[in-house]
Motif scaffolding. Structure first.
Motif, PDB file in Angstrom:
ATOM      1  N   VAL A 168       0.839  -1.206   0.000  1.00 19.94           N
ATOM      2  CA  VAL A 168       0.000   0.000   0.000  1.00 19.94           C
ATOM      3  C   VAL A 168       0.873   1.255   0.000  1.00 19.94           C
ATOM      4  CG1 VAL A 168      -1.856   1.249   1.160  1.00 19.94           C
ATOM      5  CG2 VAL A 168      -1.765  -1.263   1.276  1.00 19.94           C
ATOM      6  N   ILE A 169       0.593   2.130  -0.943  1.00 20.07           N
ATOM      7  CA  ILE A 169       1.306   3.419  -0.979  1.00 20.07           C
ATOM      8  C   ILE A 169       0.307   4.535  -0.710  1.00 20.07           C
ATOM      9  CG2 ILE A 169       3.021   2.538  -2.594  1.00 20.07           C
ATOM     10  CD1 ILE A 169       0.626   5.168  -3.864  1.00 20.07           C
ATOM     11  N   TRP A 170       0.834   5.702  -0.324  1.00 23.85           N
ATOM     12  CA  TRP A 170       0.017   6.903  -0.108  1.00 23.85           C
ATOM     13  C   TRP A 170       0.584   8.023  -0.961  1.00 23.85           C
ATOM     14  CZ3 TRP A 170       1.748  11.494   2.589  1.00 23.85           C
ATOM     15  CH2 TRP A 170       0.743  12.447   2.815  1.00 23.85           C
ATOM     16  N   THR A 171      -0.259   8.779  -1.639  1.00 19.28           N
ATOM     17  CA  THR A 171       0.238   9.879  -2.466  1.00 19.28           C
ATOM     18  C   THR A 171      -0.782  11.007  -2.515  1.00 19.28           C
ATOM     19  OG1 THR A 171       1.112  10.502  -4.639  1.00 19.28           O
ATOM     20  CG2 THR A 171      -0.692   8.905  -4.619  1.00 19.28           C
ATOM     21  N   THR A 172      -0.279  12.213  -2.731  1.00 15.80           N
ATOM     22  CA  THR A 172      -1.141  13.382  -2.960  1.00 15.80           C
ATOM     23  C   THR A 172      -1.047  13.843  -4.414  1.00 15.80           C
ATOM     24  OG1 THR A 172       0.640  14.858  -2.239  1.00 15.80           O
ATOM     25  CG2 THR A 172      -0.959  14.170  -0.566  1.00 15.80           C
ATOM     26  N   THR A 173      -0.369  13.070  -5.241  1.00 14.91           N
ATOM     27  CA  THR A 173      -0.247  13.402  -6.674  1.00 14.91           C
ATOM     28  C   THR A 173      -0.654  12.194  -7.514  1.00 14.91           C
ATOM     29  OG1 THR A 173       2.093  12.778  -6.630  1.00 14.91           O
ATOM     30  CG2 THR A 173       1.575  15.127  -6.323  1.00 14.91           C
ATOM     31  N   PRO A 174      -1.940  11.863  -7.563  1.00 15.29           N
ATOM     32  CA  PRO A 174      -2.380  10.715  -8.365  1.00 15.29           C
ATOM     33  C   PRO A 174      -1.924  10.799  -9.817  1.00 15.29           C
ATOM     34  CG  PRO A 174      -4.176  11.494  -6.971  1.00 15.29           C
ATOM     35  CD  PRO A 174      -3.072  12.503  -6.843  1.00 15.29           C
ATOM     36  N   TRP A 175      -1.763  12.023 -10.340  1.00 18.71           N
ATOM     37  CA  TRP A 175      -1.389  12.172 -11.746  1.00 18.71           C
ATOM     38  C   TRP A 175      -0.006  11.609 -12.062  1.00 18.71           C
ATOM     39  CZ3 TRP A 175       2.936  14.938 -13.093  1.00 18.71           C
ATOM     40  CH2 TRP A 175       3.461  15.830 -12.146  1.00 18.71           C
ATOM     41  N   THR A 176       0.833  11.382 -11.025  1.00 14.49           N
ATOM     42  CA  THR A 176       2.170  10.823 -11.270  1.00 14.49           C
ATOM     43  C   THR A 176       2.161   9.296 -11.332  1.00 14.49           C
ATOM     44  OG1 THR A 176       2.706  10.808  -8.900  1.00 14.49           O
ATOM     45  CG2 THR A 176       3.282  12.792 -10.132  1.00 14.49           C
ATOM     46  N   LEU A 177       1.044   8.651 -10.998  1.00 16.96           N
ATOM     47  CA  LEU A 177       1.004   7.186 -10.994  1.00 16.96           C
ATOM     48  C   LEU A 177       1.294   6.557 -12.363  1.00 16.96           C
ATOM     49  CD1 LEU A 177      -1.965   6.522  -8.534  1.00 16.96           C
ATOM     50  CD2 LEU A 177       0.444   5.914  -8.193  1.00 16.96           C
ATOM     51  N   PRO A 178       0.909   7.180 -13.498  1.00 15.37           N
ATOM     52  CA  PRO A 178       1.291   6.586 -14.786  1.00 15.37           C
ATOM     53  C   PRO A 178       2.804   6.484 -14.983  1.00 15.37           C
ATOM     54  CG  PRO A 178      -0.521   8.110 -15.098  1.00 15.37           C
ATOM     55  CD  PRO A 178      -0.072   8.273 -13.684  1.00 15.37           C
ATOM     56  N   ALA A 179       3.583   7.270 -14.222  1.00 16.78           N
ATOM     57  CA  ALA A 179       5.043   7.229 -14.342  1.00 16.78           C
ATOM     58  C   ALA A 179       5.689   6.373 -13.264  1.00 16.78           C
ATOM     59  CB  ALA A 179       5.610   8.661 -14.285  1.00 16.78           C
ATOM     60  N   ASN A 180       4.876   5.692 -12.451  1.00 17.10           N
ATOM     61  CA  ASN A 180       5.422   4.850 -11.379  1.00 17.10           C
ATOM     62  C   ASN A 180       6.144   3.644 -11.953  1.00 17.10           C
ATOM     63  OD1 ASN A 180       4.960   2.186  -9.717  1.00 17.10           O
ATOM     64  ND2 ASN A 180       5.110   3.858  -8.230  1.00 17.10           N
ATOM     65  N   VAL A 181       7.364   3.406 -11.437  1.00 24.13           N
ATOM     66  CA  VAL A 181       8.120   2.210 -11.836  1.00 24.13           C
ATOM     67  C   VAL A 181       8.666   1.464 -10.621  1.00 24.13           C
ATOM     68  CG1 VAL A 181       8.748   3.065 -14.127  1.00 24.13           C
ATOM     69  CG2 VAL A 181      10.227   3.587 -12.161  1.00 24.13           C
ATOM     70  N   ALA A 182       8.437   2.006  -9.423  1.00 23.51           N
ATOM     71  CA  ALA A 182       9.026   1.374  -8.238  1.00 23.51           C
ATOM     72  C   ALA A 182       8.266   1.782  -6.984  1.00 23.51           C
ATOM     73  CB  ALA A 182      10.504   1.757  -8.107  1.00 23.51           C
ATOM     74  N   ILE A 183       8.558   1.055  -5.899  1.00 25.65           N
ATOM     75  CA  ILE A 183       8.086   1.411  -4.564  1.00 25.65           C
ATOM     76  C   ILE A 183       9.302   1.409  -3.648  1.00 25.65           C
ATOM     77  CG2 ILE A 183       6.678   0.722  -2.593  1.00 25.65           C
ATOM     78  CD1 ILE A 183       4.765  -0.634  -4.552  1.00 25.65           C
ATOM     79  N   SER A 184       9.529   2.519  -2.958  1.00 27.65           N
ATOM     80  CA  SER A 184      10.692   2.641  -2.067  1.00 27.65           C
ATOM     81  C   SER A 184      10.305   2.295  -0.642  1.00 27.65           C
ATOM     82  CB  SER A 184      11.254   4.064  -2.102  1.00 27.65           C
ATOM     83  OG  SER A 184      11.734   4.392  -3.387  1.00 27.65           O
ATOM     84  N   VAL A 185      11.171   1.523   0.016  1.00 30.03           N
ATOM     85  CA  VAL A 185      11.015   1.229   1.437  1.00 30.03           C
ATOM     86  C   VAL A 185      12.327   1.537   2.129  1.00 30.03           C
ATOM     87  CG1 VAL A 185       9.259  -0.546   1.108  1.00 30.03           C
ATOM     88  CG2 VAL A 185      11.678  -1.200   1.089  1.00 30.03           C
ATOM     89  N   HIS A 186      12.246   1.837   3.423  1.00 33.44           N
ATOM     90  CA  HIS A 186      13.479   2.114   4.172  1.00 33.44           C
ATOM     91  C   HIS A 186      14.098   0.792   4.594  1.00 33.44           C
ATOM     92  CE1 HIS A 186      16.285   3.706   7.116  1.00 33.44           C
ATOM     93  NE2 HIS A 186      15.996   4.934   6.687  1.00 33.44           N
ATOM     94  N   PRO A 187      15.398   0.614   4.394  1.00 33.77           N
ATOM     95  CA  PRO A 187      16.001  -0.695   4.684  1.00 33.77           C
ATOM     96  C   PRO A 187      15.900  -1.120   6.146  1.00 33.77           C
ATOM     97  CG  PRO A 187      17.696   0.954   4.263  1.00 33.77           C
ATOM     98  CD  PRO A 187      16.390   1.562   3.864  1.00 33.77           C
ATOM     99  N   GLU A 188      15.764  -0.148   7.081  1.00 28.93           N
ATOM    100  CA  GLU A 188      15.805  -0.487   8.505  1.00 28.93           C
ATOM    101  C   GLU A 188      14.430  -0.453   9.169  1.00 28.93           C
ATOM    102  OE1 GLU A 188      18.576   2.238  10.187  1.00 28.93           O
ATOM    103  OE2 GLU A 188      20.246   1.560   8.940  1.00 28.93           O
TER     104      GLU A 188
END
Length: 917
Positions: free
Chosen positions: A234-254
């Protein structure tokens, strides 16, 4: 009864009681201008030590506001002080002339007309628009008493300055500090240009806040989680218009992430954000397993509505402040996204055109969105997510969002080809060098260091290019045949030569092929000729390189400067870009010290704005009340924080001005019969009270000089106010009235005090000049004796050692303590209606041995206490006052049992008999 009126030496002066500043100040400005006082000051000090303070230029559009007034007056006070200390300090005013607002204004005006104009005509109109406002602002700054080289300012649109910018760009290019790259930049889609960090401000903005499921179908990911199906990241965003350019999901390693079960499905979110997440979508989560972020690296989730996967990547930019701890990553639309994308070699998708609309690069599956503005597309993207049953929650939120600081347009992050100056290149390590130099810089106030350091640490590479016409062209041509960019140092410097002759217009008006004549070209480049590159330099480059560009034509400007002085917004603007360009060019900071002042607010702490109706116009104040009132306000505030400005502040400093003026007028009046050439009394022969006054003036001078050296102008203001109000008016001048009016006119005590008045004025006026330039100049003209043409040609006195007298100061500390006690007792007697004037009383003072000796040794105690007589004896300290015996002297109003009945001098006291003899 004889009339002694003609024997009283009352103050006489033509110095007017009322300032009439609105009328008088323009006359003084004309005097300075006509007599070329600025030039004469520079000539006087030209061989002396230099002081350099470059003028961070205001933008040439619109009239000045109180922020401009504060800034220029602070600079003016600094320059005047430095020159009054005998240093060579040239104030060369500057103006920022290129850039979007002027071009936008010209194009907006042109829309109202029918004819189509060429780019060269646009440039001509932009130059005229900037020139118009430069003239306006120059006259307004002059009206505030700012003294500068107004006939020879520096302007970023001057031809030689434009050419020098191109030469500096060439130098940086030769050092391999400039590169072309595609990375996200702030993009103003309404004006179709990139913006620099310094041109961005954060304003409230409403955005859709959504939680989106990215289904997990990757077998490795499912095996790790230990479930087979119905699981999503699950991701959270305030810019739905950028979702067509999504290529990854970032998580913090720790961070710890949990697999949570809810309503027959599984969700992956950060454990620390579980409570917030449950509240927003309204779910109840049951923790099944825990993982650390590094366990997810290189696994895949399914894009919610496109036929591709999103790679799970690690990023330390992920926070636990909001959202889910899993960050939607689109390298084409975010700085952090771009960095992590480069690390994982992710594709950079940016299906958005210059106008903020989806273009043909948008995925075929959602091609219906092509041509739609991205902000209008937000609800459409949300509807797509709903149709896929992958939207967990949606609500609008108001949050801080980047806007263009001039057009107030909400910005987007967009990846485009731009020219950058690198801060972390292996061949330069500019950022590290800049940060290492911070201990060498003095900051006023101290907090400026942390603020500027944070700005340098956190900023991206400097995006130098803009997509406009009104500015300095980036001197890189484009091959017609290959569309490749051709960068050559000889070509760059040749372009600079053309611009030096004809301004930036010469670049556009000259065939690009002329720039390459006689220059060896790479194979395959230029076979069909060249076209002009269409990018111009960031306006922050224009002003940011003034430390080097200005030196070529103005030798008064030294490197590094002693001081840069601007508002707090310039930590991300001019201070920032000056530091970067300084180290890039000279491997050295361009300033030794940095002074930061706050913003000007209304008395309620609100930012001034026309919509609120709380704007104060400095020129309106100058025309109604006088520019000196604006100057005193600027000096009185603690600029280290945001400063209030309103009627109450002006009322306060107006009262201070009156105190200054009335005191100076009184002292001038008391010098009406004094000739400093023949009647000056040596300091050692002056009376005690005069020697004390000189000592206090020396203390004041030292304090004020120290405050000026620390740029603490509000401390200068407070010191002057205290000195005029307490030391002079309430004490020294109060004590001396009887002496000055009624004592023997050519006697030593009176000439001693007149000599001291003369010395104090000659010391005070230069100290006041940086702040009260008009009042000091006007007063100086009435000073007796030989004078310079202007107070601005004087120097602050530093030869006052002979005035220093700690013994006298210690004596007067005791005397004035007793005087205060006597005054309190007199007030009580006055309240009882026993006396009116203090001269109707006598004092009976009992004092311990030490105090008794001090009082007994002082020859003019009656004068100091301003009473008719006193009795002094030893014992426990007490002060009593009572009505004076005897008759009233008709000349000086002292009560005395020894009033004269001599026919020549009847009805006067012995002191007056002596004065009249």
């Amino acid at each position: 009864m004889r009339d002694y009126k003609d024997t009283i030496q009352l103050p006489k002066t033509d110095f007017p009681m009322k300032g009439n500043l609105a009328q008088k100040e323009p006359e003084l400005i004309e005097f300075w201008k006509k007599q070329k006082i600025y030039t004469k000051v520079q000539e006087k000090n030209k061989a002396n030590k230099n002081f350099t303070l470059p003028d961070g230029p205001p933008y040439a559009n619109g009239s000045i506001h109180m922020g401009h007034a504060l800034n220029k007056i602070l600079k003016d006070m600094t320059f005047k002080y430095q020159n009054l200390r005998g240093r060579s300090a040239a104030f060369i005013p500057g103006w920022d002339c290129h850039g979007l607002p002027i071009e936008h204004k010209v194009l907006k005006d042109q829309i109202k007309k029918t004819e189509v104009i060429t780019d060269l005509e646009i440039l001509k109109k932009c130059r005229a628009e900037a020139s118009k406002w430069i003239e306006t602002q120059r006259d307004q700054f002059m009206r505030l008493g700012v003294m500068a080289d107004w006939d020879r300012p520096w302007r970023t649109m001057d031809k030689e300055y434009e050419a020098e910018q191109i030469r500096i760009f060439a130098q940086l290019f030769a050092k391999d500090l400039i590169y072309q790259g595609e990375k996200p930049v702030y993009w103003n889609w309404t004006l179709q240009t990139a913006l620099a960090d310094a041109e961005v401000e954060y304003l409230p903005h409403k955005s859709p806040s959504i939680y989106v499921q990215f289904p997990i179908v990757d077998e490795k990911f499912l095996n790790l989680l230990g479930v087979k199906e119905n699981v999503s990241a699950v991701i959270w965003t305030t810019t739905p218009w950028t979702l067509p350019a999504n290529v990854a999901i970032s998580v913090h390693p720790e961070f710890k992430y949990g697999l949570f079960k809810t309503e027959g499905r599984y969700l992956v979110v950060a454990e620390s954000l579980r409570g917030l997440f449950e509240k927003e979508p309204g779910l109840t989560l049951e923790l099944k397993k825990s993982f650390t972020g590094d366990q997810f690296e290189n696994l895949h989730a399914q894009h919610p509505f496109l036929d591709r996967t999103s790679l799970m990547v690690l990023g330390t930019h992920v926070t636990q402040d909001a959202g889910t701890g899993l960050v939607h990553t689109a390298p084409g639309h975010g700085a952090d996204d771009f960095k992590v994308g480069a690390k994982y070699n992710l594709p950079v998708l940016c299906p958005v055109d210059n106008f903020g609309k989806y273009n043909d690069d948008l995925d075929e599956k959602i091609k219906d969105l092509r041509g739609i503005n991205i902000f209008k597309a937000n609800p459409m993207i949300i509807e797509i997510l709903k149709s896929k049953n992958l939207l967990l929650a949606e609500k609008p939120i108001e949050h801080s969002y980047p806007h263009c600081w001039r057009s107030k347009t909400p910005l987007i992050f967009r990846t485009t080809p731009q020219w950058f100056l690198g801060l972390d290149l292996d061949n330069s390590h500019l950022r590290d060098k800049i940060l290492a130099a911070f201990p060498e810089i003095s900051f006023f106030p101290d907090w400026g260091q942390a603020r500027l350091r944070a700005m340098i640490e956190g900023r991206p590479d400097w995006c130098l290019s803009r997509q406009r016409i009104w500015g300095v062209p980036i001197p890189i041509l484009i091959c017609k045949k290959t569309s490749k960019r051709f960068a050559d140092l000889k070509v760059m410097n040749r372009i600079a030569d053309f611009v030096a002759e004809g301004g930036v217009e010469a670049y556009w008006n000259t065939s690009p092929d002329r720039f390459v004549e006689g220059i060896s070209l790479p194979q395959g480049i230029g076979e069909e000729g060249f076209v002009h590159g269409k990018d111009i330099l960031d306006v922050w480059f224009d002003s940011g390189v003034c430390h080097s560009a200005l030196q070529k034509t103005r030798p008064e400007i030294h490197y590094p400067a002693d001081l840069y002085l601007e508002g707090s917004d310039q930590h991300r603007g001019w201070f920032n870009t000056s530091l970067i360009s300084g180290f890039a060019l000279k491997n050295q900071t361009p300033f030794k010290a940095l002074l930061t002042h706050g913003f000007v607010n209304d008395p309620q702490g609100r930012k001034m704005s026309k919509s609120l109706g709380n704007v104060v116009d400095p020129i309106d104040v100058a025309q109604k009340s006088g520019a000196e009132i604006v100057r005193l306000w600027a000096a009185s505030v603690d600029y280290g924080q945001d400063v209030p400005c309103g009627q109450s502040e002006f009322t306060r400093v107006t009262e201070t001005y009156r105190k200054f003026r009335n005191t100076l007028r009184y002292m001038l009046g008391c010098l009406a019969d004094f000739d400093p050439q023949t009647q000056i009394v040596e300091v050692s022969k002056r009376t005690s009270v005069d020697q004390w006054a000189l000592h206090e003036t020396k203390v004041l001078s030292d304090k004020i000089i120290n405050s000026y050296d620390r740029f603490e102008f509000h401390q200068v203001y407070q010191s002057l106010n205290q000195f005029f109000t307490v030391t002079l008016s309430a004490t020294y001048l109060d004590i001396l009235k009887d002496r000055l009016y009624t004592w023997k006119s050519d006697g030593l005590p009176r000439k001693s005090s007149q000599s001291t008045f003369y010395d104090i004025l000659n010391c005070l006026l230069p100290l006041m000049t940086p702040i009260c330039s008009f009042l000091a100049e006007e007063t100086y003209a009435f000073l007796p004796g030989k004078k310079l043409e202007s107070i601005l040609l004087a120097e602050i006195r530093t030869d006052l050692e002979k005035w220093e007298n700690p013994k006298i100061a210690a004596v007067f500390a005791e005397l004035l303590k007793v005087r205060t006690d006597v005054q309190k007792s007199l007030e009580e007697l006055r309240a009882q209606k026993v006396i009116g004037s203090s001269l109707e009383a006598i004092a009976k003072i009992t004092a311990d041995a030490l105090t008794y000796e001090t009082l007994a040794a002082y020859p003019d105690l009656r004068e100091l206490l301003i009473i008719s007589d006193f009795q002094l004896k030893k014992g426990p300290y007490t002060v009593e006052v009572e009505k004076a015996p005897g008759e009233k002297c008709v000349r000086c109003w002292v009560f005395s049992p020894k009033i004269s009945h001599d026919p020549k001098h009847p009805d006067v006291c012995p002191k007056c008999v002596e004065a009249l003899t």
